[in-house]
Design a protein around this motif. Structure first.
Motif, PDB file in Angstrom:
ATOM      1  N   ILE A 223       0.864  -1.181   0.000  1.00 25.16           N
ATOM      2  CA  ILE A 223       0.000   0.000   0.000  1.00 25.16           C
ATOM      3  C   ILE A 223       0.898   1.229   0.000  1.00 25.16           C
ATOM      4  O   ILE A 223       1.587   1.512   0.980  1.00 25.16           O
ATOM      5  CB  ILE A 223      -0.919   0.024   1.239  1.00 25.16           C
ATOM      6  CG1 ILE A 223      -1.728  -1.276   1.338  1.00 25.16           C
ATOM      7  CG2 ILE A 223      -1.856   1.233   1.183  1.00 25.16           C
ATOM      8  CD1 ILE A 223      -2.496  -1.414   2.655  1.00 25.16           C
ATOM      9  N   GLY A 224       0.924   1.944  -1.124  1.00 23.76           N
ATOM     10  CA  GLY A 224       1.712   3.163  -1.207  1.00 23.76           C
ATOM     11  C   GLY A 224       2.882   3.052  -2.170  1.00 23.76           C
ATOM     12  O   GLY A 224       3.750   2.188  -2.007  1.00 23.76           O
ATOM     13  N   ALA A 225       2.902   3.921  -3.193  1.00 29.48           N
ATOM     14  CA  ALA A 225       3.986   3.943  -4.172  1.00 29.48           C
ATOM     15  C   ALA A 225       4.958   5.075  -3.865  1.00 29.48           C
ATOM     16  O   ALA A 225       5.297   5.885  -4.726  1.00 29.48           O
ATOM     17  CB  ALA A 225       3.436   4.078  -5.586  1.00 29.48           C
ATOM     18  N   GLY A 226       5.384   5.141  -2.596  1.00 30.08           N
ATOM     19  CA  GLY A 226       6.451   6.049  -2.200  1.00 30.08           C
ATOM     20  C   GLY A 226       7.739   5.273  -2.062  1.00 30.08           C
ATOM     21  O   GLY A 226       7.858   4.121  -2.490  1.00 30.08           O
ATOM     22  N   TYR A 227       8.724   5.901  -1.434  1.00 32.44           N
ATOM     23  CA  TYR A 227      10.034   5.258  -1.341  1.00 32.44           C
ATOM     24  C   TYR A 227       9.978   3.886  -0.667  1.00 32.44           C
ATOM     25  O   TYR A 227      10.542   2.917  -1.175  1.00 32.44           O
ATOM     26  CB  TYR A 227      11.001   6.140  -0.540  1.00 32.44           C
ATOM     27  CG  TYR A 227      11.425   7.426  -1.196  1.00 32.44           C
ATOM     28  CD1 TYR A 227      11.617   7.528  -2.577  1.00 32.44           C
ATOM     29  CD2 TYR A 227      11.661   8.564  -0.426  1.00 32.44           C
ATOM     30  CE1 TYR A 227      12.027   8.719  -3.159  1.00 32.44           C
ATOM     31  CE2 TYR A 227      12.084   9.753  -1.002  1.00 32.44           C
ATOM     32  CZ  TYR A 227      12.260   9.832  -2.365  1.00 32.44           C
ATOM     33  OH  TYR A 227      12.672  11.007  -2.931  1.00 32.44           O
ATOM     34  N   THR A 228       9.313   3.783   0.492  1.00 34.13           N
ATOM     35  CA  THR A 228       9.326   2.510   1.218  1.00 34.13           C
ATOM     36  C   THR A 228       8.705   1.395   0.392  1.00 34.13           C
ATOM     37  O   THR A 228       9.262   0.292   0.277  1.00 34.13           O
ATOM     38  CB  THR A 228       8.598   2.642   2.567  1.00 34.13           C
ATOM     39  OG1 THR A 228       9.261   3.616   3.377  1.00 34.13           O
ATOM     40  CG2 THR A 228       8.586   1.321   3.311  1.00 34.13           C
ATOM     41  N   GLY A 229       7.541   1.670  -0.188  1.00 33.95           N
ATOM     42  CA  GLY A 229       6.881   0.649  -0.985  1.00 33.95           C
ATOM     43  C   GLY A 229       7.685   0.248  -2.206  1.00 33.95           C
ATOM     44  O   GLY A 229       7.817  -0.942  -2.530  1.00 33.95           O
TER      45      GLY A 229
ATOM     46  N   GLU B 129       3.320  -4.767 -10.488  1.00 34.32           N
ATOM     47  CA  GLU B 129       2.109  -4.100 -10.983  1.00 34.32           C
ATOM     48  C   GLU B 129       1.786  -2.919 -10.071  1.00 34.32           C
ATOM     49  O   GLU B 129       1.653  -3.093  -8.853  1.00 34.32           O
ATOM     50  CB  GLU B 129       0.935  -5.089 -10.998  1.00 34.32           C
ATOM     51  CG  GLU B 129       1.192  -6.324 -11.856  1.00 34.32           C
ATOM     52  CD  GLU B 129       0.206  -7.442 -11.546  1.00 34.32           C
ATOM     53  OE1 GLU B 129      -1.017  -7.200 -11.583  1.00 34.32           O
ATOM     54  OE2 GLU B 129       0.677  -8.565 -11.250  1.00 34.32           O
ATOM     55  N   ILE B 130       1.658  -1.724 -10.662  1.00 36.21           N
ATOM     56  CA  ILE B 130       1.334  -0.523  -9.899  1.00 36.21           C
ATOM     57  C   ILE B 130      -0.019   0.001 -10.368  1.00 36.21           C
ATOM     58  O   ILE B 130      -0.231   0.218 -11.567  1.00 36.21           O
ATOM     59  CB  ILE B 130       2.393   0.583 -10.082  1.00 36.21           C
ATOM     60  CG1 ILE B 130       3.777   0.078  -9.659  1.00 36.21           C
ATOM     61  CG2 ILE B 130       2.019   1.824  -9.277  1.00 36.21           C
ATOM     62  CD1 ILE B 130       4.897   1.091  -9.879  1.00 36.21           C
ATOM     63  N   TYR B 131      -0.928   0.174  -9.421  1.00 37.07           N
ATOM     64  CA  TYR B 131      -2.248   0.731  -9.707  1.00 37.07           C
ATOM     65  C   TYR B 131      -2.369   2.063  -8.968  1.00 37.07           C
ATOM     66  O   TYR B 131      -2.239   2.124  -7.740  1.00 37.07           O
ATOM     67  CB  TYR B 131      -3.349  -0.238  -9.274  1.00 37.07           C
ATOM     68  CG  TYR B 131      -3.310  -1.541 -10.027  1.00 37.07           C
ATOM     69  CD1 TYR B 131      -3.962  -1.667 -11.264  1.00 37.07           C
ATOM     70  CD2 TYR B 131      -2.600  -2.640  -9.536  1.00 37.07           C
ATOM     71  CE1 TYR B 131      -3.909  -2.867 -11.979  1.00 37.07           C
ATOM     72  CE2 TYR B 131      -2.538  -3.828 -10.243  1.00 37.07           C
ATOM     73  CZ  TYR B 131      -3.193  -3.935 -11.463  1.00 37.07           C
ATOM     74  OH  TYR B 131      -3.137  -5.119 -12.167  1.00 37.07           O
ATOM     75  N   GLU B 132      -2.598   3.134  -9.724  1.00 36.46           N
ATOM     76  CA  GLU B 132      -2.693   4.463  -9.132  1.00 36.46           C
ATOM     77  C   GLU B 132      -4.146   4.898  -9.030  1.00 36.46           C
ATOM     78  O   GLU B 132      -5.057   4.241  -9.559  1.00 36.46           O
ATOM     79  CB  GLU B 132      -1.859   5.455  -9.939  1.00 36.46           C
ATOM     80  CG  GLU B 132      -0.374   5.105  -9.906  1.00 36.46           C
ATOM     81  CD  GLU B 132       0.521   6.142 -10.549  1.00 36.46           C
ATOM     82  OE1 GLU B 132       1.663   6.300 -10.079  1.00 36.46           O
ATOM     83  OE2 GLU B 132       0.088   6.796 -11.532  1.00 36.46           O
TER      84      GLU B 132
ATOM     85  N   ALA C 243      -2.913   5.650  -3.640  1.00 35.20           N
ATOM     86  CA  ALA C 243      -4.100   6.501  -3.605  1.00 35.20           C
ATOM     87  C   ALA C 243      -4.075   7.591  -4.667  1.00 35.20           C
ATOM     88  O   ALA C 243      -5.122   7.968  -5.204  1.00 35.20           O
ATOM     89  CB  ALA C 243      -4.245   7.129  -2.217  1.00 35.20           C
ATOM     90  N   GLU C 244      -2.893   8.117  -4.991  1.00 38.83           N
ATOM     91  CA  GLU C 244      -2.789   9.197  -5.974  1.00 38.83           C
ATOM     92  C   GLU C 244      -1.855   8.772  -7.108  1.00 38.83           C
ATOM     93  O   GLU C 244      -2.275   8.124  -8.036  1.00 38.83           O
ATOM     94  CB  GLU C 244      -2.299  10.481  -5.292  1.00 38.83           C
ATOM     95  CG  GLU C 244      -3.271  11.048  -4.261  1.00 38.83           C
ATOM     96  CD  GLU C 244      -4.437  11.798  -4.879  1.00 38.83           C
ATOM     97  OE1 GLU C 244      -4.362  12.134  -6.078  1.00 38.83           O
ATOM     98  OE2 GLU C 244      -5.423  12.065  -4.150  1.00 38.83           O
ATOM     99  N   THR C 245      -0.591   9.172  -7.006  1.00 38.13           N
ATOM    100  CA  THR C 245       0.414   8.789  -7.994  1.00 38.13           C
ATOM    101  C   THR C 245       1.762   8.690  -7.305  1.00 38.13           C
ATOM    102  O   THR C 245       1.945   9.252  -6.214  1.00 38.13           O
ATOM    103  CB  THR C 245       0.480   9.812  -9.148  1.00 38.13           C
ATOM    104  OG1 THR C 245       1.266   9.289 -10.216  1.00 38.13           O
ATOM    105  CG2 THR C 245       1.059  11.143  -8.697  1.00 38.13           C
ATOM    106  N   ALA C 246       2.689   7.965  -7.905  1.00 40.63           N
ATOM    107  CA  ALA C 246       4.020   7.819  -7.318  1.00 40.63           C
ATOM    108  C   ALA C 246       4.644   9.194  -7.114  1.00 40.63           C
ATOM    109  O   ALA C 246       4.776   9.967  -8.061  1.00 40.63           O
ATOM    110  CB  ALA C 246       4.901   6.964  -8.220  1.00 40.63           C
ATOM    111  N   GLY C 247       5.005   9.493  -5.869  1.00 40.37           N
ATOM    112  CA  GLY C 247       5.586  10.788  -5.541  1.00 40.37           C
ATOM    113  C   GLY C 247       4.620  11.779  -4.947  1.00 40.37           C
ATOM    114  O   GLY C 247       5.022  12.897  -4.598  1.00 40.37           O
TER     115      GLY C 247
END
Length: 468
Positions: free
Chosen positions: A35-41, A207-210, A62-66
């Motif tokens: 859950i979350g396309a930030g640094y940790t994820g 797979e990344i879902y935004e 929830a939004e977009t990477a970054g």
């Protein structure tokens, strides 16, 4: 589409379109759901796929990477972990040294990944300068900190005192009393790192879902408005956004940090200031200031922000005039020639603070949950360490990473220290910050009587102890 480009200077500088990836719209079965396309994820996904490319790893964002702190921070890639001295200080000498070596190696590890994967994010390893600058008491506190570091076994090659003349070879400030220099830090363009990582892990099969905000989660299952992911392991990599995923909000308190950036400054101004090696810098007050010279010659400068009642997230980061002018005042005290410079960008972000300033990496094997957080504003580097550690925990590896004192293997979430209920948190935070502001105002005034200076320091130090 949201105005993601307006999130920060860093997102505004991207030369790529910010079109979102598709949202999750079906039910999936995976090995790991993040859950979350930030640094940790993204770091967790990267190291998982490096070691076990057969795993199916799914990230929902929830939004977009970054969008979160990964695209908004001050760009310090530190070889540190918040409270490392307390965490490592209790260990035998050999283990303590191994722990410090692991932390100090973070910038080089990230640099190696950037080179291997072709991620261009203005990486410059110039170290960091912790300056005694605005009043003499900063020199005493910095020297005391340096003595503590050396007592832990760290040497001059790790943390070294610079007298004003030596400091001026790297950074020229208005009123220098000296500085601590450590080489274990790099500066980066944060949004280019997070966006580049997202592209790399996608190419590895992640797979990344935004635009897929998680509406509910439990062991083995993550739900969004239009889909779900069932997985053996769930990784809530949300840091400052933990309040949206109960019960994580008990353990991760969202606080804000606020940043401004100047227009690009001419070469003659930078010749007066220095910072020609990509160094980070800050002045040693409880305002928690941090800055760098960006690759396009801006001064990027931030300081402590605030806390909202009930741990509410701040979503509007259009900084007020007062918020902008405080940061202008702070950097103007260091660089008087910049007091009237034009600010082109002002922004902020939510970051996660753990109770007692205790970062953590935890595996709850029984419920299939692993998480890393509590970075306390030092997450650019700590998240890389967290991603590597979570990958080893998921894969059942017994490694140097998993044996560190901030790692809790086979522990339920309840092992984490929880924050006090409201209104205790809000009242306590505001009382502490008021003491910090008062201390800074008294110490910055050279006309303040010695007894007032001592009293302001004692009160602020006493109040700060409640946060630890």
């Amino acid at each position: 589409m949201s105005n993601w480009r307006g999130i920060s200077l860093w997102m505004d500088q991207l030369d790529e379109p910010l079109a979102p990836r598709p949202a999750l719209g079906c039910e999936l079965q995976a090995d790991v759901a993040i859950i979350g396309a930030g640094y940790t994820g993204l770091w967790t996904a990267y190291y998982l796929k490096r070691q076990a490319p057969q795993l199916r790893v799914v990230i929902v964002e929830a939004e977009t990477a970054g969008f979160g702190a990964s695209g908004r921070n001050g760009g310090w890639l530190m070889g540190n972990l918040l409270g490392e001295d307390r965490l490592l200080g209790r260990l035998p000498v050999a283990q303590r040294k191994a722990g410090f070596d692991l932390l100090h190696g973070i910038p080089d590890e990230v640099g190696a990944v950037l080179q291997r994967e072709g991620i261009a994010c203005d990486y410059r390893k110039g170290g960091v300068l912790y300056c005694a600058a605005r009043y003499p008491e900063q020199q005493a506190s910095l020297r005391s900190w340096l003595d503590d570091l050396h007592a832990q076994g760290l040497g001059e090659q790790d943390y070294r005192w610079l007298e004003p003349a030596e400091l001026s070879e790297q950074l020229r400030i208005a009123n220098p009393y000296g500085a601590i220099h450590t080489p274990h830090c790099a500066t980066i363009q944060p949004a280019r790192l997070v966006r580049g990582l997202a592209r790399v892990v996608e190419a590895m099969g992640v797979e990344i879902y935004e635009q897929s905000r998680v509406s509910a989660w439990q062991p083995g299952l993550v739900r969004t408005a239009h889909g779900s992911v069932r997985a053996d392991w769930v990784v809530p990599a949300v840091e400052g956004y933990a309040a949206g995923l109960p019960p994580l909000g008990r353990y991760q308190l969202p606080v804000q940090s606020l940043i401004v950036a100047t227009e690009p400054l001419p070469a003659d101004v930078w010749a007066e200031i220095g910072l020609d090696r990509g160094q980070a810098f800050g002045e040693s007050s409880r305002q928690v200031t941090y800055g760098q010279r960006s690759a396009d010659d801006r001064l990027v400068f931030g300081a402590r922000g605030g806390y909202r009642f009930g741990g509410q997230l701040r979503s509007d980061f259009n900084l007020t005039t007062d918020e902008r002018e405080l940061r202008r005042y702070l950097f103007g005290e260091l660089f008087p020639q910049l007091r009237n410079v034009r600010l082109t960008h002002a922004w902020g972000g939510n970051l996660g603070m753990a109770r007692h300033f205790h970062p953590h990496m935890l595996r709850d094997r029984k419920n299939g949950i692993v998480l890393s957080g509590g970075y306390g504003g030092e997450g650019v580097g700590a998240s890389n360490l967290g991603g590597r550690t979570l990958a080893d925990l998921i894969l059942g590896q017994d490694s140097e990473l998993t044996r560190q004192p901030w790692v809790m293997s086979d522990s339920p979430l309840s092992r984490l220290s929880g924050w006090e209920p409201e209104p205790c948190r809000w009242l306590g935070y505001n009382a502490i910050i008021r003491s910090f502001v008062h201390e800074d105002r008294v110490l910055a005034d050279p006309r303040s009587a010695p007894w007032r200076r001592r009293l302001a320091q004692q009160v602020a130090g006493f109040m700060e102890s409640f946060m630890r």
